[in-house]
Design a protein around this motif. Structure first.
Motif, short mmCIF file in Angstrom:
data_model
loop_
_atom_site.label_atom_id
_atom_site.label_comp_id
_atom_site.label_asym_id
_atom_site.label_seq_id
_atom_site.Cartn_x
_atom_site.Cartn_y
_atom_site.Cartn_z
N VAL A 93 0.81 -1.22 0.00
CA VAL A 93 0.00 0.00 0.00
C VAL A 93 0.85 1.27 0.00
O VAL A 93 0.31 2.37 -0.16
CB VAL A 93 -0.96 0.02 1.19
N SER A 94 2.15 1.14 0.18
CA SER A 94 3.01 2.32 0.17
C SER A 94 4.42 1.89 -0.18
O SER A 94 4.91 0.87 0.31
CB SER A 94 3.00 3.00 1.55
N ALA A 95 5.08 2.67 -1.04
CA ALA A 95 6.47 2.44 -1.41
C ALA A 95 7.15 3.79 -1.49
O ALA A 95 6.90 4.57 -2.40
CB ALA A 95 6.57 1.71 -2.74
N ILE A 96 8.00 4.09 -0.51
CA ILE A 96 8.57 5.43 -0.35
C ILE A 96 10.09 5.35 -0.34
O ILE A 96 10.68 4.62 0.47
CB ILE A 96 8.09 6.08 0.95
N THR A 97 10.73 6.09 -1.23
CA THR A 97 12.18 6.22 -1.20
C THR A 97 12.56 7.11 -0.02
O THR A 97 12.06 8.23 0.11
CB THR A 97 12.71 6.82 -2.49
N LEU A 98 13.43 6.61 0.85
CA LEU A 98 13.80 7.33 2.06
C LEU A 98 14.90 8.34 1.76
O LEU A 98 15.90 8.02 1.12
CB LEU A 98 14.27 6.36 3.14
N ASP A 99 14.70 9.56 2.26
CA ASP A 99 15.72 10.59 2.12
C ASP A 99 16.52 10.74 3.41
O ASP A 99 17.47 11.50 3.47
CB ASP A 99 15.07 11.92 1.76
N ALA A 100 16.11 10.04 4.43
CA ALA A 100 16.82 10.03 5.71
C ALA A 100 16.72 8.63 6.28
O ALA A 100 15.79 7.88 5.98
CB ALA A 100 16.22 11.06 6.68
N GLU A 101 17.67 8.27 7.11
CA GLU A 101 17.70 6.92 7.67
C GLU A 101 16.50 6.68 8.58
O GLU A 101 16.12 7.55 9.38
CB GLU A 101 18.99 6.72 8.45
N LEU A 102 15.90 5.51 8.45
CA LEU A 102 14.81 5.14 9.33
C LEU A 102 15.34 5.01 10.75
O LEU A 102 16.31 4.29 10.99
CB LEU A 102 14.20 3.81 8.87
N PRO A 103 14.74 5.70 11.72
CA PRO A 103 15.24 5.58 13.10
C PRO A 103 15.01 4.19 13.66
O PRO A 103 14.18 3.42 13.16
CB PRO A 103 14.42 6.64 13.85
N ALA A 104 15.72 3.88 14.72
CA ALA A 104 15.60 2.57 15.37
C ALA A 104 14.19 2.40 15.92
O ALA A 104 13.65 3.29 16.60
CB ALA A 104 16.62 2.43 16.48
N ILE A 105 13.58 1.26 15.62
CA ILE A 105 12.21 0.98 16.05
C ILE A 105 12.23 0.24 17.38
O ILE A 105 13.01 -0.70 17.58
CB ILE A 105 11.48 0.13 14.99
N ALA A 106 11.38 0.67 18.31
CA ALA A 106 11.29 0.01 19.61
C ALA A 106 10.64 -1.37 19.45
O ALA A 106 9.76 -1.56 18.60
CB ALA A 106 10.46 0.87 20.56
N VAL A 107 11.06 -2.31 20.26
CA VAL A 107 10.52 -3.67 20.19
C VAL A 107 10.03 -4.09 21.57
O VAL A 107 10.46 -3.56 22.61
CB VAL A 107 11.58 -4.68 19.69
N ASP A 108 9.11 -5.06 21.58
CA ASP A 108 8.60 -5.58 22.85
C ASP A 108 9.50 -6.71 23.33
O ASP A 108 10.55 -7.00 22.74
CB ASP A 108 7.14 -6.02 22.71
N GLU A 109 9.08 -7.36 24.41
CA GLU A 109 9.92 -8.39 25.01
C GLU A 109 10.11 -9.60 24.12
O GLU A 109 11.02 -10.40 24.31
CB GLU A 109 9.31 -8.83 26.36
N ARG A 110 9.27 -9.76 23.08
CA ARG A 110 9.40 -10.88 22.15
C ARG A 110 10.16 -10.51 20.89
O ARG A 110 10.37 -11.33 20.01
CB ARG A 110 8.01 -11.41 21.78
#
Length: 324
Positions: free
Chosen positions: A160-177
């Motif tokens: 549903v979306s395809a976007i060329t990034l102009d900046a680095e994707l920041p680190a994504i938070a994760v849960d305990e799993r």
């Protein structure tokens, strides 16, 4: 002008290029054993109520199937094939551009360049997520794209979306799993809520950032919008008006620093008018315009809204889907 902000309609087949690039799985060695992804349990369906509906191996299979369908759609110039794997505003953009491509003389058509991905990072949200993302590198130019897949009405995965990034994707938070944390669209950790990101972006086009887009106006992505909204030809005036996109879904993740990354659809009209008499704009208004050209655009936006810094436009991609 960076790749991120270039209109998808710059060439006749740009939307199809986007789909082909977004769905290309690349060499199998690049995609096997995805250890880098967010969400790394072997079988996420052990508890249907609390685990996401896809694992990394299945996500890779979806990417490969999307590639096959896109190649057939290009070969036959048949948008109905894309409907099997593409949705949202990306399908609108691709359909419009396939139609434009099909209407061009073959000698004038831009060649479709096969693009492969490497270094994939599959991002699987935890419980409650019926969607997922992939952050991938484009082999040909080293750029990265953020792809978003959402579950369709019949249970199939749609790009549903395809976007060329102009900046680095920041680190994504994760849960305990190890799954990505989903953030609500009314999250208050940053300068504005994720659900207001599209309105802030559109304000850059409409007013130059005098309204809700003011936090973006001095950022690199905001500065580029301000440049693009002003025609290079001084005898032309461009005006932009936000419109309601046909698709209003959005997808938001929590970042490690406490903010959010959000992806959503947007739409606006562009009205280009010329002046009867060359010269500067007189006090109090424009000279009498004539021959307005009105085009309707839709696309997708990715924005990072940090907890303690100014928001940043990670990427935006759009195309003209109608005239008049």
């Amino acid at each position: 002008m960076t790749k991120m902000m270039r209109m998808g309609a710059a060439v006749g087949a740009a939307g199809l290029l986007t789909v082909l690039a977004a769905c290309t799985s690349g060499a199998s060695s690049d995609w096997d054993g995805l250890a880098k992804g967010v969400g790394t349990v072997e079988d996420p369906r052990g508890e249907a109520a609390s685990y996401p509906s896809i694992n990394q191996a299945e996500a890779v299979a979806v990417l490969a199937g999307c590639n096959d369908a896109a190649e057939r759609a290009y070969k036959d110039l048949d948008v109905t094939i894309l409907e099997e794997v593409v949705g949202g505003s990306l399908l609108q953009r691709s359909a419009a551009e396939i139609a434009r491509f099909a209407s061009q003389p073959e000698a004038d058509s831009e060649a479709i360049v096969d693009r492969q991905y490497t270094d994939p990072r599959i991002i699987i949200p935890g419980s409650g997520g019926r969607w997922w993302m992939a952050d991938v590198a484009v082999v040909s130019d080293g750029s990265r794209q953020l792809l978003t897949f959402s579950e369709g009405e019949e249970g199939q995965w749609l790009l549903v979306s395809a976007i060329t990034l102009d900046a680095e994707l920041p680190a994504i938070a994760v849960d305990e799993r190890g799954f990505a944390r989903i953030a609500p669209d009314d999250d208050l950790s940053g300068r504005f809520m994720p659900r207001d990101a599209v309105a802030a972006y559109q304000d850059l086009w409409e007013t130059g950032g005098e309204g809700p887009g003011s936090p973006l106006a001095t950022t690199p992505g905001g500065q580029e919008v301000l440049e693009l909204r002003t025609p290079a030809d001084q005898l032309l005036v461009a005006r932009y008006a936000s419109t309601a996109p046909e698709h209003t879904d959005s997808w938001t993740l929590r970042t490690e620093e406490g903010g959010t990354v959000t992806v959503g659809h947007f739409a606006h009209t562009e009205t280009i008018t010329g002046f009867r008499v060359p010269g500067p704009v007189p006090p109090g208004g424009d000279p009498e315009p004539h021959n307005p050209l009105i085009t309707h655009h839709t696309g997708e936006l990715a924005m990072w809204i940090p907890a303690a810094e100014s928001p940043e436009i990670l990427g935006a991609q759009w195309s003209a889907i109608g005239v008049g």
